[in-house]
Design an enzyme around this catalytic site. Structure first.
Site, PDB file in Angstrom:
ATOM      1  CG  HIS A  23      -0.379   0.257   2.516  1.00 53.49           C
ATOM      2  ND1 HIS A  23      -0.102  -0.740   3.425  1.00 53.49           N
ATOM      3  CD2 HIS A  23       0.008   1.409   3.136  1.00 53.49           C
ATOM      4  CE1 HIS A  23       0.403  -0.222   4.518  1.00 53.49           C
ATOM      5  NE2 HIS A  23       0.494   1.093   4.373  1.00 53.49           N
ATOM      6  CG  ASP A  53       0.064  -4.120   2.804  1.00 48.47           C
ATOM      7  OD1 ASP A  53       0.176  -3.517   1.723  1.00 48.47           O
ATOM      8  OD2 ASP A  53       0.034  -3.550   3.903  1.00 48.47           O
ATOM      9  CB  SER A 131       3.265   1.879   6.002  1.00 45.37           C
ATOM     10  OG  SER A 131       2.103   2.090   6.755  1.00 45.37           O
TER      11      SER A 131
END
Length: 216
Positions: A23, A53, A131
């Site tokens: 993402h 992911d 992230s």
């Protein structure tokens, strides 16, 4: 209008492969990696697995200037174990936060709708920009990939989720070699549930199920 964003990642090997979240790079057209010393490198996307992911990027850099992270194992983790998260929250590069493993075996739903099992829950401060960064144990080994937070305001509330490094290990070779994860396929496209089990509705033409004699 062109937009930009930032995330984190960590170097996987001497060939300059970088692990991050899918993402982080989703829908991106151009990628630039900034290393610890401030040097920037044009970056290419090597492979991606939205189901987990995870994405793999690569920079061209002499091997003597590359310092891959030490990979640990996500087996045998304990609730209460000390962990450290490295990332670039809100663009503040090289930020280290620490905490403990709050729980194990959590489930995380990715943007593709798939459920990832066995997620690590930690109270180490994780914010937007973290992230893709590594979650480390006290020996400095990567045991997870910072992936998501639970928050009503979009900032750390002490609940962060990390993808197991063992998941990354199991798919990274396929991502580097093929650009995607090679998964088993039995060739059944559609089924219906009835009182006795599943009724095959449609098969993949000339797929494994059809060749085995199954019929839709």
């Amino acid at each position: 209008y062109p937009t930009e964003g930032s995330g984190s990642g960590f170097i996987f090997d001497k060939e300059g492969h970088i692990i991050t979240n899918y993402h982080v790079i989703e829908n991106g057209k151009e990628f630039v990696t900034t290393l610890y010393n401030g040097q920037q490198y044009s970056t290419k996307l090597v492979g991606a697995d939205p189901n987990n992911d995870i994405a793999v990027l690569q920079i061209k850099i002499p091997s003597e200037k590359v310092y891959p992270c030490m990979l640990g194992s996500s087996q045998g983790l304990k609730v209460g174990q000390k962990v450290l998260a490295i990332g670039n929250p809100f663009g503040l590069d090289r930020t280290l936060t620490t905490g403990i493993i709050s729980s194990l075996g959590r489930t995380l739903r990715t943007e593709s709708g798939r459920l990832i099992q066995g997620i690590i829950q930690t109270d180490a401060a994780i914010n937007p920009g973290n992230s893709g960064g590594p979650l480390l144990n006290s020996r400095g080994e990567v045991i997870g990939v910072n992936s998501a937070i639970v928050s009503r305001v979009g900032q750390s509330s002490g609940i962060g989720f990390d993808i197991l490094i063992n998941i990354v290990k199991s798919i990274v070779k396929d991502l580097i070699s093929f650009g995607y994860v090679v998964r088993a396929n039995i060739g059944i496209l559609q089924v219906y549930e009835n009182g006795k089990g599943l009724l095959i509705a449609q098969l993949e033409p000339n797929g494994p199920a059809q060749k085995a004699g199954l019929q839709g």
